[in-house]
Design an enzyme around this catalytic site. Sequence first.
Site, mmCIF file in Angstrom:
data_model
loop_
_atom_site.group_PDB
_atom_site.id
_atom_site.type_symbol
_atom_site.label_atom_id
_atom_site.label_comp_id
_atom_site.label_asym_id
_atom_site.label_seq_id
_atom_site.Cartn_x
_atom_site.Cartn_y
_atom_site.Cartn_z
ATOM 1 N N HIS A 155 0.832 -1.223 0.000
ATOM 2 C CA HIS A 155 0.000 0.000 0.000
ATOM 3 C C HIS A 155 0.862 1.268 0.000
ATOM 4 O O HIS A 155 0.417 2.322 0.449
ATOM 5 C CB HIS A 155 -0.941 0.034 1.207
ATOM 6 C CG HIS A 155 -1.678 -1.254 1.434
ATOM 7 N ND1 HIS A 155 -2.925 -1.496 0.936
ATOM 8 C CD2 HIS A 155 -1.304 -2.383 2.086
ATOM 9 C CE1 HIS A 155 -3.307 -2.718 1.293
ATOM 10 N NE2 HIS A 155 -2.336 -3.276 1.984
ATOM 11 N N SER A 214 15.301 21.652 -16.537
ATOM 12 C CA SER A 214 14.139 22.491 -16.768
ATOM 13 C C SER A 214 14.608 23.829 -17.313
ATOM 14 O O SER A 214 15.655 24.334 -16.917
ATOM 15 C CB SER A 214 13.389 22.703 -15.450
ATOM 16 O OG SER A 214 12.618 23.885 -15.508
ATOM 17 N N LYS A 264 16.538 21.688 -11.336
ATOM 18 C CA LYS A 264 15.871 20.436 -11.692
ATOM 19 C C LYS A 264 16.743 19.458 -12.451
ATOM 20 O O LYS A 264 17.519 19.812 -13.312
ATOM 21 C CB LYS A 264 14.654 20.744 -12.570
ATOM 22 C CG LYS A 264 13.582 21.507 -11.839
ATOM 23 C CD LYS A 264 12.691 20.606 -11.049
ATOM 24 C CE LYS A 264 11.668 20.002 -12.002
ATOM 25 N NZ LYS A 264 10.652 19.262 -11.277
ATOM 26 N N GLU A 300 10.129 8.241 -17.140
ATOM 27 C CA GLU A 300 8.801 8.848 -17.335
ATOM 28 C C GLU A 300 8.263 8.552 -18.732
ATOM 29 O O GLU A 300 7.099 8.213 -18.917
ATOM 30 C CB GLU A 300 8.871 10.369 -17.157
ATOM 31 C CG GLU A 300 9.050 10.828 -15.733
ATOM 32 C CD GLU A 300 9.248 12.333 -15.676
ATOM 33 O OE1 GLU A 300 8.236 13.049 -15.599
ATOM 34 O OE2 GLU A 300 10.398 12.809 -15.732
#
Length: 465
Positions: free
Chosen positions: A162, A283, A289, A296
């Site tokens: 979980h 970024s 970043k 992804e």
Amino acid sequence: MSQDDNSVKPWGGRFSEPTDAFVERFTASVDFDQRLYHHDINGSIAHATMLASVGVLTDAEKNDIITGLETIRVDIEQGRFEWSVALEDVHMNIEAELTKRIGITGKKLHTGRSRNDQVATDIRLYLRDEIDVIAKELTRLQEGLLFIAEREASTIMPGFTHLQTAQPVTFGHHLLAWYEMLSRDYSRLMDCRTRLNQSPLGAAALAGTTYPINREQTAALLGFTQPTRNSLDSVSDRDFAIEFTAFAALVMTHLSRASEELVLWASAQFNFIDLPDRFCTGSSIMPQKKNPDVPELVRGKTGRVTGHLISLLTLMKSQPLAYNKDNQEDKEPLFDTIDTIKDCLRAFGDMIPALQANKEPMYESAKRGFSTATDLADYLVRRGIPFRDSHEIVGKSVAYGIAENKDLSDMTLTELQAFSSTIEQDVFEVLTLEGSVAARNHIGGTAPEQVLKAISTAKKELSER
Ligand code: ARG
């Protein structure tokens, strides 16, 4: 691409007006099926060779055909071939060009054959080669996982259910879970290859042919194990494309799950791993970043492969026997599936062995969230307390720990004994993370010793492929 009138079309005989220009484009597949050229030529060479051995072609005719096809192959490979939309697809483009080059003999190649069995043969041959490339990529990725798993066999991290801290596990063990998923994928791919590896050539349009063809011979020449058994099924069956795409959708699902974990772990909040800079991007506005774009994107590309599986299943669901033009729609989903999965396996195969584990944050995180609570319960059971009662006792000590902001291993013996007088000094051995993972020492367990055993079994499995 040039467009011509109907006179160039091999089927033009019964038509009295040229194809509508839009319809010509709408029905053509040459833009995307030209990638089958190599296997189309191999299929034609096998067919011509067989026709000569059964006496339908002379040896001289067969030789002219083969030489002509080989010159076409070279021209296509060198980008000199001019594909024509008027000639619809890869098959008619090559056949028409053959006739241009060798004259009337070229027109004999299609004896005893149809584009229906031709295209079914081509896709099987093409996919078989791609399967062999993909199998190698899968194996390379699995080797990469074993490499990191061995290095991190005793690195401790929190295991989750979980997505809540459950019990400590070793990082090597976690990576071996990914390995198992890919092992099943590999065996599914091999099953697909076995069923795919039969020759539809000779089924002709749908019913077979009146010529004395030798289907065993063409099957053997093309490396198929045997001819398919029913001509109607042969020209209409695309199960192999569906099976392959199902395999691919499941691999992508596995890579996507792994991607999700990599993305989480690479965040500042987890900080479990570092992905090398070369697999990340920055970024344009936020200078700090470093984004995990590769996992992804792999996660994102899973959707299109699953979509292709649905497309192919839907494509087939209402088709009457035998061949229908619908089948031309099998190619783009299949080709994109092949391209996507090759890219994603390559990305993972390069990235995984370069991954760095941040042992400290992993360890610290495993210490939070009472991950050894089950170990304490098991300890009490060994001292004669029924499991349900020990569960209750530990639950109370966890509640106390939450209130006092203390992990179980940070409590004193006296504090612990307030919950059960059976607890003694040796309890601290089971409350450590090291003790917890080492105790799960059986087949499939997370103990470092078992991880190393599983790795050596896996290495043997890979070496036997
Ligand atoms: N381009 C066609 C396909 O991909 C080849 C077979 C065409 N056969 C036919 N009878 N029109 O399915």
